[in-house]
Every structure is written in C-alpha cells, then in structure tokens.
Enzyme design. Structure first.
Site, short mmCIF file in Angstrom:
data_model
loop_
_atom_site.label_atom_id
_atom_site.label_comp_id
_atom_site.label_asym_id
_atom_site.label_seq_id
_atom_site.Cartn_x
_atom_site.Cartn_y
_atom_site.Cartn_z
N CYS A 64 0.82 -1.22 0.00
CA CYS A 64 0.00 0.00 0.00
C CYS A 64 0.85 1.27 0.00
O CYS A 64 0.45 2.29 -0.56
CB CYS A 64 -0.91 0.02 1.23
SG CYS A 64 -1.81 -1.50 1.54
N LYS A 139 -5.70 2.81 7.85
CA LYS A 139 -5.75 3.73 8.98
C LYS A 139 -4.89 4.96 8.76
O LYS A 139 -5.06 5.98 9.44
CB LYS A 139 -5.31 3.03 10.27
CG LYS A 139 -6.05 1.74 10.57
CD LYS A 139 -7.55 1.91 10.49
CE LYS A 139 -8.28 0.59 10.57
NZ LYS A 139 -8.00 -0.33 9.45
N CYS A 214 -5.35 -2.12 -1.49
CA CYS A 214 -6.28 -3.17 -1.93
C CYS A 214 -7.29 -2.59 -2.91
O CYS A 214 -7.85 -1.53 -2.71
CB CYS A 214 -6.98 -3.77 -0.72
SG CYS A 214 -5.83 -4.52 0.46
N SER A 491 -13.65 -5.44 7.84
CA SER A 491 -12.80 -4.92 6.77
C SER A 491 -13.67 -4.30 5.70
O SER A 491 -14.83 -4.68 5.50
CB SER A 491 -11.99 -6.07 6.18
OG SER A 491 -11.48 -5.73 4.91
#
Length: 575
Positions: A64, A139, A214, A491
């Site tokens: 990420c 986050k 993702c 999630s």
C-alpha cells in the site's frame, strides 16, 4: 487626493505565508535553529520561504505504501517550484492485510491515533507552516486527515493509489481476476472442501501484483474517495492506480497547491465544514463504500470541531442511491472507476441531482462546483457507475441501525443484502477465534446469528476487523445464510450479512454483553432496526449479574488506549 485602486489593494493585509516558521528562522536568538536548518540544506535565501511538512507513511511492510517515497519527492519538487521549502518526515503505518486474524489486529485502529498524534507532534514542534500528507493504507488515510483537521493549517492530502487486480490461473484451467479478499474467502472454501489447496496457492500468488492499496472499494479506496469529496485532495486524484505516472503529476501539483493555500490564507477547517462532510458521506453512500468510513469520518469531524453524528449518515443515506457496481459486493475495482473518469464522475452526477453541495471550498482554492466544471467529467457509464435513474439500490450502501441490541447505533453494509429482514438464533462467542473454531468444526449452520463480542474499542481492545471470519463464512457457502454481529469492525472487503460497531460495546455493559446462545435476533434493514427478541425483564436480570472482564493489556500503547477511547458511535476517538 482620491484613493486609487492600487493604494486600496496595498492597504489590504495579505496572509502571512510564514505564520509559524518565523519562530525558528527570524531573529538573533534563533541562530542555533538556523544552524540546524543549514545542516539539512537551507541557505540564506530559504529562510524567507514557508516551510512545508511532507509527512509520509512510507514503509516496506506493505504494498500500500511502497510508492510514497517516489511521490514525496514529486511533492517536494512542487513545493520548491511554488516558492516554499519542503521538509519531509515519516510516520508509522500498519498493514491490516498482514495483521488480520491474530493478535496484531488489536493494534490496527490505534495506529490511526498514533499517526495523527505523531504528525501533530512534528508539525507543532518544528513550527512548520503547512503540510502535504501522504498515505496508502486503511488507517493512515484517516490518521493524516485527522492531523490536518486538528492542526488547522494549510494542508493537502495525497493518496498513494490502488493496486491493479491480479489474475489467478486455477486448476480447472480457468483464469480469475482476484484481489486480496479472494484469499480470505479461498481459505474458508478450502477448509470446507470446496476448493483445492493448489487453487488457494494460485490465488495467494496473484492477489498483489505490485504496489498500491487493496483494489476494490475497500477502506483505503473509500477513504481516498471521501478525501476527494471533502475537498482535501486534488480533484481526480483518488482513482488512478499507484503505478500510474499521473500520480507524480498529482504529487507535484499537491506541493504547489499547499503553498498557494498559504498565500490565500486557506486552512483545513475552511475546507472541512459540515457541508463538506455531508458531501463525503454522499459519495461513500453512492459508492457502497466501507463501513469503516463511518468511524473515520466521525473521527475527522471531531478533530475539525464539526458536529457530525450517526443521524447524519442515516439522513443522507436515505436519499442518496447506491450507484457503484464495485467490489466487494459488485464486479469492478478502483481501476475500473478510473477508466470511466474517476470520482469526479460520481460527484458530478450527485451534484446535478442536488445531492452534493457545490459551494464547498477545496484545496484548489475553488469550490466543488467550479472544480467539476473545469474537469467536465463524463456521465456515468452505466456499468461501473449507474445513472441515478437506474441505481443498484434506491438508498445508500451503508445503513445505520438502532434497536434493543444497539441503543447507540450499529452499522451494516446494506449494499450486499438481498432481503431486508433476517431473523436467526444467537450463537455467542467471546472473541473471533472461538467463532473461527466453530466454523471450522462445522457447528455454525444456516440460520445462525453469530455474535462476536468483547471486540469493541475498549473491550478488544482496538476494535479488530473481522475479515478472517467473514471471509471464511463466505468461502464455506454460508454468506447469505448466516448473520454476523459484533461490537468490533469489519474490513472494507467484507461481504455477507454483517453488522458491526454495535454500541454500547460489551465491556461497557451494552446489551450485546447479555446475549446467550438460543436468543432470537431480528435485523430489519428497511426499517433500520436491530432487536433481540428476549423479554426485557429477563434481560434486566442478566444485566444485574454482569461483571466486565479485566483489561487484556496492562502495559503499552493499548493499555493507554483503553483509558482514552470512546464509543464507536462517536468515531472511537481518544479524548
């Protein structure tokens, strides 16, 4: 002599483009500070320039964030070009994909607070004038935006971008486009004998073909879309994938934009108004985005001193239709959204329908409506993004629930529901591991309402995501037949009948603490109600016997977190 226009203009006080860094650059007594700054590259001519913090969550732990070092360099080029002086610093980031399903997930949500606190600490200590905040995973996005709201300086947010989908070659000779969520679901399918181990291996090797967050409309892409709708990132910057060199251009322009914000005296709270948050909620609802956006937008609003509540999500969700056919419930990923014009397509459609406030200010210095007029995005393509006249669902993809089981509220991703009502028999587990064991043993069956409690912000602690169990339930073929309820989170990639953020949480003596195996639970999505069908007198008798379990962590960051964190119904904020 009459006053001329030029004289009047000269009398207008211009914003100070060095509102804070003068504390470390000006005056005889700042010789030591200037000496330190000279050592990192500043020269005499640089002390007159605004100092811009370039805060990045870059690390090598997760794909990420891998592109953020490259993007930070481009941001600094933009700051220099606009007449500022960039100073880069780093902060932490936790990979939810790696932390899922074990003790590490306790530390995920608290990382949001650590990121916000650490950025605030550096910005305040070093007296930086403005910031460009770069983030790549779940986050870190809200953590950076919370810092911007708290500091109320000139700030621009920049997203790392989404990963491209992978392609798995399966044992039957077929090829399948996959994201990381497919791996969690494959585990459940394999455990039930529904998928060979070699296919799980093929999916594992294909899900992450490179850098980026993702790929579906999971939490990172949802929050990137929300940041664009808030006006905190440049228009069109949320959707391009991480590997796309357009991102370098957005990075340079973000660096230029923050210096221009300083020149115009525009700070984060000028942008982060109540109307801006309503715009973000509308975009999240129309995309059918992650339920985590509810938690994070509440937290960002708290830092911006904006009164935002679950009622705002209910109000907006009731009139904004679900338009995006995107994963986890749909067919498409963020790259597909990019191909048809990105987030501006959605925003323009909502604006034209009167569902977006076009007068909100953004980091361009222009309004939402002005930005969209300049971009002139196309209409929805009808496949990835539906027209408002042909929605997937007439209301938003997230529904706020209340009832006897959730007096303060709960959240469900209603985009994935085929029917409005589910009534089932409670199977109660204190923690996710016990529920996973029951699923693997085959003792969770059709019609069960699986309750996982003591997973809230305090009780978990850390409000763990439940992707391991939800993925396993879907993989076992029970995704439409088993209701999952928790005071924890899900999630952004979760699918199935899942209710989270139940408040009050179990450790705070919420009703979820008093559930027992065999109780009947009723979920009515259409009427936004979550009830336990137990006689109130019986429930009261259980309440009187309740004793909360002792804290799981006696030392360290989670011990501190438990003492400070509030209810999920207000964003699980600290303080």
């Amino acid at each position: 002599m009459p006053t001329t226009d030029s004289a009047r203009a000269a009398d207008i006080k211009q914003p100070d483009i060095k509102p804070r860094s003068r504390d470390v650059t000006d005056g005889l007594e700042k010789a030591a500070a200037r000496g330190m700054l000279r050592a990192v590259g500043m020269g005499d001519e640089d002390f007159a320039k605004p100092q811009i913090g370039v805060a990045s969550s870059w690390n090598e732990i997760t794909p990420c964030n891998l592109s953020l070092d490259r993007l930070a360099k481009a941001v600094k080029e933009g700051v220099f070009a606009a007449g500022g002086y960039p100073l880069e610093f780093g902060t932490i980031s936790v990979s939810d994909g790696i932390s899922m399903g074990h003790e590490g997930m306790h530390f995920s949500l608290v990382s949001r607070e650590v990121i916000a606190d650490s950025v605030e600490t550096v910005m305040q200590a070093e007296r930086l004038d403005g910031s460009v905040l770069l983030a790549g995973c779940d986050k870190s996005l809200p953590g950076m935006l919370m810092a911007a709201a708290r500091l109320d300086l000139a700030s621009v947010f920049l997203y790392a971008g989404s990963i491209l989908p992978g392609v798995a070659k399966l044992s039957d000779g077929s090829e399948r486009e996959v994201t990381i969520i497919d791996a969690f679901e494959a585990v459940g399918a394999c455990a039930r004998g529904l998928m060979p181990r070699e296919d799980v291996d093929a999916i594992e090797r294909a899900i992450c073909p490179g850098e980026g967050a993702c790929g579906g409309m999971y939490t990172a892409n949802t929050m990137a879309s929300a940041a664009e709708a808030l006006g905190m990132s440049l228009p069109g910057s949320a959707a391009p994938p991480a590997t796309d060199r357009r991102r370098d251009g957005f990075a340079r322009r973000s660096g230029q934009a923050v210096v221009e914000l300083l020149r115009r005296g525009i700070t984060a709270r000028d942008i982060l108004t109540k109307e801006a948050f309503e715009n973000a909620i509308a975009v999240v609802m129309a995309f059918g985005g992650s339920t985590n956006a509810v938690l994070h937008l509440l937290a960002i609003a708290h830092e911006a001193d904006v009164a935002l509540s679950l009622d705002d999500f209910s109000r907006i969700g009731s009139k904004v239709p679900h338009l995006a056919d995107v994963k986890p419930f749909g067919r498409h990923v963020m790259t597909d959204v990019d191909h048809i014009g990105g987030v501006p397509v959605m925003m323009k459609a909502l604006l034209d329908a009167g569902l977006l406030n076009g007068d909100c200010l953004t980091v361009t210095g222009a309004t939402v409506a002005q930005n969209l007029a300049a971009i002139a995005p196309p209409d929805p393509d009808g496949k990835v993004l539906r027209a408002l006249s042909d929605p997937l669902h007439p209301t938003g993809g997230i529904t706020i629930l209340r009832g006897s089981l959730a007096p303060e509220g709960a959240v469900v991703k209603s985009a994935g529901f085929d029917s409005d009502v589910f009534e089932g028999t409670a199977r109660v587990f204190d923690g996710e591991r016990a529920a996973l064991d029951a699923l693997e043993d085959g003792t969770i069956t059709k019609g069960d309402a699986v309750v996982i409690r003591y997973e809230g912000p305090k009780g978990g602690p850390g409000m763990r995501e439940m992707l391991a169990i939800t993925g396993a339930i879907k993989g076992a073929g029970l995704g439409k037949d088993v209701l999952l309820l928790t005071d924890g989170r899900f999630s952004g990639g979760t699918t199935g009948l899942c209710v989270g953020h139940i408040a009050p949480e179990a450790v705070d003596a919420g009703p979820i603490a008093f559930l027992r195996d065999g109780d009947r639970i009723r979920l009515d999505v259409a009427n936004r109600v979550l009830d336990v069908l137990v006689d109130p007198a019986e429930f009261d008798s259980r309440r009187t016997a309740f004793t909360p379990p002792p804290p799981r962590y006696k030392t360290g960051v989670l011990a501190k977190y438990v003492k400070l964190v509030g209810s999920a119904a207000i964003g699980a904020v600290c303080g």
